[in-house]
Scaffold this active site. Structure first.
Site, PDB file in Angstrom:
ATOM      1  N   SER A   1     -84.118 -30.003  21.066  1.00  0.00           N
ATOM      2  CA  SER A   1     -84.738 -29.022  21.974  1.00  0.00           C
ATOM      3  C   SER A   1     -85.018 -29.695  23.311  1.00  0.00           C
ATOM      4  CB  SER A   1     -86.067 -28.537  21.413  1.00  0.00           C
ATOM      5  OG  SER A   1     -85.891 -27.963  20.150  1.00  0.00           O
TER       6      SER A   1
ATOM      7  N   ARG B   1     -95.943 -31.790  19.906  1.00  0.00           N
ATOM      8  CA  ARG B   1     -95.036 -32.712  20.616  1.00  0.00           C
ATOM      9  C   ARG B   1     -95.778 -33.631  21.594  1.00  0.00           C
ATOM     10  NH1 ARG B   1     -92.327 -30.553  17.268  1.00  0.00           N
ATOM     11  NH2 ARG B   1     -90.135 -29.941  17.437  1.00  0.00           N
TER      12      ARG B   1
ATOM     13  N   GLU C   1     -89.207 -31.026  27.165  1.00  0.00           N
ATOM     14  CA  GLU C   1     -89.695 -31.834  26.051  1.00  0.00           C
ATOM     15  C   GLU C   1     -89.068 -33.224  26.100  1.00  0.00           C
ATOM     16  OE1 GLU C   1     -89.498 -32.933  21.640  1.00  0.00           O
ATOM     17  OE2 GLU C   1     -88.367 -31.116  22.049  1.00  0.00           O
TER      18      GLU C   1
HETATM   19  N1  EPU Z   1     -84.127 -17.946  19.296  1.00  0.00           N
HETATM   20  C1  EPU Z   1     -83.310 -17.104  20.014  1.00  0.00           C
HETATM   21  N2  EPU Z   1     -82.205 -17.624  20.626  1.00  0.00           N
HETATM   22  C2  EPU Z   1     -81.885 -18.932  20.564  1.00  0.00           C
HETATM   23  C3  EPU Z   1     -82.723 -19.793  19.839  1.00  0.00           C
HETATM   24  C4  EPU Z   1     -83.845 -19.279  19.208  1.00  0.00           C
HETATM   25  O1  EPU Z   1     -83.541 -15.911  20.101  1.00  0.00           O
HETATM   26  O2  EPU Z   1     -80.869 -19.308  21.156  1.00  0.00           O
HETATM   27  C5  EPU Z   1     -85.319 -17.385  18.622  1.00  0.00           C
HETATM   28  C6  EPU Z   1     -85.008 -16.802  17.251  1.00  0.00           C
HETATM   29  O3  EPU Z   1     -85.803 -15.668  17.079  1.00  0.00           O
HETATM   30  C7  EPU Z   1     -85.503 -17.851  16.291  1.00  0.00           C
HETATM   31  C8  EPU Z   1     -86.664 -18.453  17.059  1.00  0.00           C
HETATM   32  O4  EPU Z   1     -86.265 -18.393  18.421  1.00  0.00           O
HETATM   33  O5  EPU Z   1     -85.897 -17.283  15.089  1.00  0.00           O
HETATM   34  C9  EPU Z   1     -87.004 -19.874  16.673  1.00  0.00           C
HETATM   35  O6  EPU Z   1     -85.818 -20.667  16.730  1.00  0.00           O
HETATM   36  P1  EPU Z   1     -85.647 -21.957  15.799  1.00  0.00           P
HETATM   37  O7  EPU Z   1     -86.035 -21.643  14.408  1.00  0.00           O
HETATM   38  O8  EPU Z   1     -84.290 -22.515  16.034  1.00  0.00           O
HETATM   39  O9  EPU Z   1     -86.752 -22.927  16.320  1.00  0.00           O
HETATM   40  P2  EPU Z   1     -87.228 -23.352  17.794  1.00  0.00           P
HETATM   41  O10 EPU Z   1     -88.583 -22.818  17.993  1.00  0.00           O
HETATM   42  O11 EPU Z   1     -86.199 -22.993  18.793  1.00  0.00           O
HETATM   43  C10 EPU Z   1     -88.436 -25.530  17.036  1.00  0.00           C
HETATM   44  C11 EPU Z   1     -88.415 -26.984  17.368  1.00  0.00           C
HETATM   45  C12 EPU Z   1     -87.219 -27.660  16.726  1.00  0.00           C
HETATM   46  C13 EPU Z   1     -87.309 -27.471  15.217  1.00  0.00           C
HETATM   47  C14 EPU Z   1     -87.332 -25.974  14.923  1.00  0.00           C
HETATM   48  C15 EPU Z   1     -87.552 -25.679  13.456  1.00  0.00           C
HETATM   49  C16 EPU Z   1     -89.501 -27.186  19.521  1.00  0.00           C
HETATM   50  C17 EPU Z   1     -89.332 -27.433  20.973  1.00  0.00           C
HETATM   51  N3  EPU Z   1     -88.379 -27.160  18.806  1.00  0.00           N
HETATM   52  O12 EPU Z   1     -87.292 -24.941  17.651  1.00  0.00           O
HETATM   53  O13 EPU Z   1     -87.307 -29.056  17.007  1.00  0.00           O
HETATM   54  O14 EPU Z   1     -86.198 -28.062  14.569  1.00  0.00           O
HETATM   55  O15 EPU Z   1     -88.439 -25.356  15.628  1.00  0.00           O
HETATM   56  O16 EPU Z   1     -88.873 -25.942  13.098  1.00  0.00           O
HETATM   57  O17 EPU Z   1     -90.616 -27.018  19.057  1.00  0.00           O
HETATM   58  C18 EPU Z   1     -86.673 -30.699  18.600  1.00  0.00           C
HETATM   59  O18 EPU Z   1     -87.876 -30.839  18.842  1.00  0.00           O
HETATM   60  O19 EPU Z   1     -85.799 -31.365  19.189  1.00  0.00           O
HETATM   61  C19 EPU Z   1     -86.263 -29.702  17.619  1.00  0.00           C
HETATM   62  C20 EPU Z   1     -84.973 -29.446  17.361  1.00  0.00           C
END
Ligand code: EPU
Length: 338
Positions: free
Chosen positions: A238, A164, A333
């Site tokens: 995010s 990012r 972010e």
């Molecule tokens: N999780 C929780 N609770 C929550 C949300 C997430 O426990 O409320 C845990 C779960 O274990 C889940 C893990 O976090 O498996 C990862 O969650 P998710 O797959 O939704 O991905 P993220 O790491 O929260 C990142 C990016 C997203 C992108 C997704 C998928 C960042 C800051 N965000 O989110 O990007 O869509 O991975 O690759 O890196 C964005 O940048 O705006 C964005 C949406």
């Protein structure tokens, strides 16, 4: 002739739907208009903000300066054996570009389906999702240097891409305006299916040999199920980055919270910020007109009528509580425009 408008509402130009206004506003439809704009020295000295889709910013207040909205359109392609070079105007909607490529069998950005925002913002943030980042397919971009009035081409190694991050948010912040982006895609796509939810969704649809379109559909489905649609509930995806911490710090957190969701990142560890926030009791919580999303605690939302200050203040409370529980400092972010 360029039209500079005054006191324009930005409510429809930011996906958070924050109701603020810009003192001055101009829309740029062709790169030559940037040259024309800055021939007037007044704009060199005025506070400026470059706006694409407005999908990654939070306005804390009215913007007392010039908002430059980039609306440069057009998509061109060049095929060379199995390589495809696609160049798109910075004002194209990112997902329109994804659809253009998926429809023609150009592989590389299907995992980035449905990310809100414009093409011009994609390298600034090095957008990423489901195991792919823009840098993986980025060839170059063309940008206008405000101080000199000249255009410059940046190749991948000029951009200091990281999670990012890019040079456009770092050392060269606010010095350049991206006018087009060129991607290196392929007619022989190397599908990236390693993200668990993609595999599961393909299995549940009985798809064993997915096409680009299948991957794009599955990714879109996952996004829609987890993330609020900005056209109905204001948000900027995010709100925080997933924090990257050292092995020593990770071991400390892990010893107290063995179930902490983490991913190795070189010698360091990336933690799931959504998990940290949920553990602090914030998931789905409504605070005034704002709150966190019920299916993804990393996303802050505007339930209607929220001010930027209100959302910002919630984000500060979340940072404080994650820090006091885990000793981990979350970084925003989303760009905060004060
Ligand atoms: N999780 C929780 N609770 C929550 C949300 C997430 O426990 O409320 C845990 C779960 O274990 C889940 C893990 O976090 O498996 C990862 O969650 P998710 O797959 O939704 O991905 P993220 O790491 O929260 C990142 C990016 C997203 C992108 C997704 C998928 C960042 C800051 N965000 O989110 O990007 O869509 O991975 O690759 O890196 C964005 O940048 O705006 C964005 C949406």
């Amino acid at each position: 002739m360029l039209q500079i408008q005054e006191n324009i509402s930005l409510k429809n130009f930011n996906t958070f739907g924050i109701d603020v206004s810009a003192r001055y506003y101009v829309e740029i439809c062709h790169e030559d208009e940037l040259v024309e704009l800055f021939l007037d020295p007044q704009w060199l000295d005025t506070k400026r903000l470059v706006l694409g889709g407005g999908s990654n910013m939070l306005f804390k207040d009215d913007f007392n300066g010039l908002v430059i909205r980039i609306n440069i359109r057009g998509i061109e392609r060049r095929l060379q054996n199995n390589d495809v070079f696609v160049e798109a105007g910075a004002g194209e909607v990112w997902n329109d570009l994804v659809n253009y490529c998926v429809d023609r069998g150009y592989g590389g950005i299907e995992n980035l389906s449905l990310i809100p925002g414009s093409v011009g913002a994609s390298p600034v943030q090095n957008i990423g999702a489901y195991g792919v980042e823009l840098k993986d397919v980025f060839k170059s971009c063309r940008a206008f240097e405000i101080a000199s009035g000249q255009f410059k081409t940046f190749i991948k190694t000029d951009c200091s891409f990281a999670y990012r991050e890019s040079v456009f948010k770092g050392a060269l912040k606010e010095q350049y305006i991206i006018v087009s982006v060129k991607l290196h895609l392929s007619l022989l796509p190397n599908l990236n299916l390693k993200y668990g939810a993609i595999e599961q969704e393909l299995q549940s649809r009985n798809i064993s040999e997915p096409t680009l379109k299948d991957v794009s559909k599955v990714v879109s489905h996952i996004r829609v199920s987890k993330l609020p649609d900005p056209s109905t509930i204001g948000n900027a995806g995010s709100f925080f980055k997933n924090p990257i911490i050292s092995r020593a710090q990770f071991e400390e957190v892990h010893s107290k919270f063995p179930e902490v969701v983490n991913y190795p990142a070189g010698d360091d560890f990336k933690l799931a910020a959504g998990w940290l926030i949920e553990q602090c009791g914030w998931k789905g919580k409504i605070v005034g007109n704002t709150g966190t999303w019920q299916n993804q605690a990393l996303v802050l939302v505007n339930h209607g009528g929220a001010t930027g200050e209100e959302v910002y203040s919630l984000s500060s409370q979340i940072i404080d509580s994650v820090y006091s529980k885990f000793g981990v400092l979350l970084e925003r972010e989303v760009n905060i425009v004060a």
